[in-house]
Design a protein around this motif. Structure first.
Motif, PDB file in Angstrom:
ATOM      1  N   ASN A  77      -9.429  -5.533  -0.748  1.00 60.36           N
ATOM      2  CA  ASN A  77      -8.924  -6.581  -1.645  1.00 60.36           C
ATOM      3  C   ASN A  77      -7.999  -7.570  -0.936  1.00 60.36           C
ATOM      4  O   ASN A  77      -7.450  -8.463  -1.562  1.00 60.36           O
ATOM      5  CB  ASN A  77      -8.204  -5.961  -2.846  1.00 60.36           C
ATOM      6  N   SER A  78      -7.838  -7.413   0.373  1.00 61.12           N
ATOM      7  CA  SER A  78      -6.939  -8.318   1.100  1.00 61.12           C
ATOM      8  C   SER A  78      -7.659  -9.632   1.407  1.00 61.12           C
ATOM      9  O   SER A  78      -8.873  -9.737   1.266  1.00 61.12           O
ATOM     10  CB  SER A  78      -6.488  -7.656   2.407  1.00 61.12           C
ATOM     11  N   ASP A  79      -6.883 -10.616   1.839  1.00 65.44           N
ATOM     12  CA  ASP A  79      -7.457 -11.941   2.143  1.00 65.44           C
ATOM     13  C   ASP A  79      -7.741 -12.113   3.633  1.00 65.44           C
ATOM     14  O   ASP A  79      -7.904 -13.227   4.108  1.00 65.44           O
ATOM     15  CB  ASP A  79      -6.484 -13.043   1.678  1.00 65.44           C
ATOM     16  N   LEU A  80      -7.788 -11.026   4.347  1.00 66.11           N
ATOM     17  CA  LEU A  80      -8.049 -11.103   5.792  1.00 66.11           C
ATOM     18  C   LEU A  80      -9.478 -11.573   6.068  1.00 66.11           C
ATOM     19  O   LEU A  80     -10.364 -11.385   5.235  1.00 66.11           O
ATOM     20  CB  LEU A  80      -7.896  -9.707   6.423  1.00 66.11           C
ATOM     21  N   PRO A  81      -9.722 -12.171   7.254  1.00 62.93           N
ATOM     22  CA  PRO A  81     -11.106 -12.468   7.638  1.00 62.93           C
ATOM     23  C   PRO A  81     -11.929 -11.173   7.632  1.00 62.93           C
ATOM     24  O   PRO A  81     -11.384 -10.088   7.888  1.00 62.93           O
ATOM     25  CB  PRO A  81     -10.971 -13.018   9.059  1.00 62.93           C
ATOM     26  N   PHE A  82     -13.217 -11.305   7.348  1.00 62.86           N
ATOM     27  CA  PHE A  82     -14.079 -10.138   7.128  1.00 62.86           C
ATOM     28  C   PHE A  82     -14.037  -9.139   8.291  1.00 62.86           C
ATOM     29  O   PHE A  82     -13.886  -7.941   8.078  1.00 62.86           O
ATOM     30  CB  PHE A  82     -15.521 -10.594   6.880  1.00 62.86           C
ATOM     31  N   LYS A  83     -14.158  -9.633   9.527  1.00 60.38           N
ATOM     32  CA  LYS A  83     -14.185  -8.715  10.679  1.00 60.38           C
ATOM     33  C   LYS A  83     -12.871  -7.930  10.790  1.00 60.38           C
ATOM     34  O   LYS A  83     -12.873  -6.745  11.118  1.00 60.38           O
ATOM     35  CB  LYS A  83     -14.469  -9.474  11.975  1.00 60.38           C
ATOM     36  N   GLU A  84     -11.759  -8.613  10.491  1.00 54.84           N
ATOM     37  CA  GLU A  84     -10.451  -7.924  10.532  1.00 54.84           C
ATOM     38  C   GLU A  84     -10.367  -6.847   9.449  1.00 54.84           C
ATOM     39  O   GLU A  84      -9.820  -5.770   9.667  1.00 54.84           O
ATOM     40  CB  GLU A  84      -9.311  -8.926  10.346  1.00 54.84           C
ATOM     41  N   LYS A  85     -10.905  -7.185   8.269  1.00 55.57           N
ATOM     42  CA  LYS A  85     -10.936  -6.209   7.165  1.00 55.57           C
ATOM     43  C   LYS A  85     -11.692  -4.959   7.596  1.00 55.57           C
ATOM     44  O   LYS A  85     -11.232  -3.842   7.403  1.00 55.57           O
ATOM     45  CB  LYS A  85     -11.683  -6.815   5.970  1.00 55.57           C
ATOM     46  N   ILE A  86     -12.874  -5.192   8.151  1.00 53.03           N
ATOM     47  CA  ILE A  86     -13.710  -4.066   8.592  1.00 53.03           C
ATOM     48  C   ILE A  86     -12.987  -3.298   9.693  1.00 53.03           C
ATOM     49  O   ILE A  86     -12.987  -2.063   9.706  1.00 53.03           O
ATOM     50  CB  ILE A  86     -15.109  -4.557   9.043  1.00 53.03           C
ATOM     51  N   GLY A  87     -12.330  -4.018  10.587  1.00 56.90           N
ATOM     52  CA  GLY A  87     -11.559  -3.372  11.672  1.00 56.90           C
ATOM     53  C   GLY A  87     -10.474  -2.471  11.115  1.00 56.90           C
ATOM     54  O   GLY A  87     -10.285  -1.344  11.568  1.00 56.90           O
ATOM     55  N   GLN A  88      -9.773  -2.965  10.092  1.00 56.67           N
ATOM     56  CA  GLN A  88      -8.710  -2.155   9.467  1.00 56.67           C
ATOM     57  C   GLN A  88      -9.290  -0.953   8.725  1.00 56.67           C
ATOM     58  O   GLN A  88      -8.714   0.133   8.741  1.00 56.67           O
ATOM     59  CB  GLN A  88      -7.885  -3.014   8.498  1.00 56.67           C
ATOM     60  N   PHE A  89     -10.441  -1.170   8.066  1.00 59.97           N
ATOM     61  CA  PHE A  89     -11.107  -0.074   7.353  1.00 59.97           C
ATOM     62  C   PHE A  89     -11.509   1.018   8.355  1.00 59.97           C
ATOM     63  O   PHE A  89     -11.309   2.213   8.114  1.00 59.97           O
ATOM     64  CB  PHE A  89     -12.332  -0.608   6.610  1.00 59.97           C
ATOM     65  N   ILE A  90     -12.063   0.597   9.488  1.00 56.89           N
ATOM     66  CA  ILE A  90     -12.462   1.544  10.547  1.00 56.89           C
ATOM     67  C   ILE A  90     -11.235   2.293  11.063  1.00 56.89           C
ATOM     68  O   ILE A  90     -11.248   3.509  11.202  1.00 56.89           O
ATOM     69  CB  ILE A  90     -13.198   0.803  11.690  1.00 56.89           C
ATOM     70  N   ASP A  91     -10.158   1.543  11.311  1.00 56.02           N
ATOM     71  CA  ASP A  91      -8.898   2.150  11.762  1.00 56.02           C
ATOM     72  C   ASP A  91      -8.432   3.238  10.801  1.00 56.02           C
ATOM     73  O   ASP A  91      -8.094   4.339  11.220  1.00 56.02           O
ATOM     74  CB  ASP A  91      -7.795   1.081  11.791  1.00 56.02           C
ATOM     75  N   GLY A  92      -8.421   2.891   9.514  1.00 55.97           N
ATOM     76  CA  GLY A  92      -7.968   3.836   8.484  1.00 55.97           C
ATOM     77  C   GLY A  92      -8.838   5.072   8.445  1.00 55.97           C
ATOM     78  O   GLY A  92      -8.339   6.202   8.381  1.00 55.97           O
TER      79      GLY A  92
END
Length: 197
Positions: A77-92
């Motif tokens: 639900n964040s406003d980050l660019p898509f690749k960054e969102k996916i990167g954070q999801f992967i990190d988590g």
């Protein structure tokens, strides 16, 4: 310390001990007695607080799942660019895999028993994710494919190594520490497979 505070502390200790035995050490057959021994409490306390071992395991599993779901929702639900969102999801996801190395294996074992069906994502969230993936494809950042294939690729790359951890460790002849190191190095590898730039 009040009786209530002591009770809460004992309950948390039992839950943390069970999480450690099940999801950190992969001892899915740990008995009520083994959980009690590891926690340093009397076995009757487990039944007193949680009614049964199965109930205790369901509670710690639900808690672990809830943390994961909340983390995912914040990212998606964040406003980050898509690749960054996916990167954070992967990190988590990878950090959860390192915290609870056998959680995915446990989920697979429960699915196979037919006792685990958690709907983690709402239809609205899923459609938004698919729209975001389509936009990335139109921009040339992701290879063109059905968005569900992108999701399956991401989940497979993320979850599969942890889900079959014991099998991989045995066949690839690697220990716990080395496996953890391999998992922790996967973020860039996964991003590079999923995204063209």
């Amino acid at each position: 310390m009040s009786n209530q505070a002591k009770k809460d502390q004992t309950q948390e200790l039992i839950k943390d001990t069970a999480k450690n035995l099940y999801f950190v050490k992969g001892k899915f057959d740990a008995t009520t007695q083994e959980i009690a021994d590891a926690a340093g409490v009397n076995r009757t306390l487990i039944n007193y607080y949680f009614r049964s071992r199965d109930n205790l395991i369901q509670i710690i599993f639900d808690e672990a799942q809830k943390v994961e779901k909340e983390k995912s929702e914040i990212i998606m639900n964040s406003d980050l660019p898509f690749k960054e969102k996916i990167g954070q999801f992967i990190d988590g996801s990878l950090s959860t895999s390192l915290q609870y190395p056998y959680l995915e294996t446990y989920i697979v074992s429960q699915i196979n028993k037919g006792t685990c069906h958690h709907k983690d994502i709402e239809e609205e969230e899923l459609n938004k994710l698919y729209d975001d993936i389509r936009k990335e494809m139109e921009s040339g950042n992701i290879d063109k494919m059905d968005p569900i294939q992108f999701v399956l690729n991401m989940i497979s790359l993320l979850v599969f190594p942890s889900a079959v951890r014991p099998l991989l460790m045995e066949n690839l002849m690697i220990g716990e520490k080395e496996f953890d190191k391999i998992i922790s190095e996967r973020k860039e590898i996964i991003l590079n497979i999923l995204f063209k730039n």
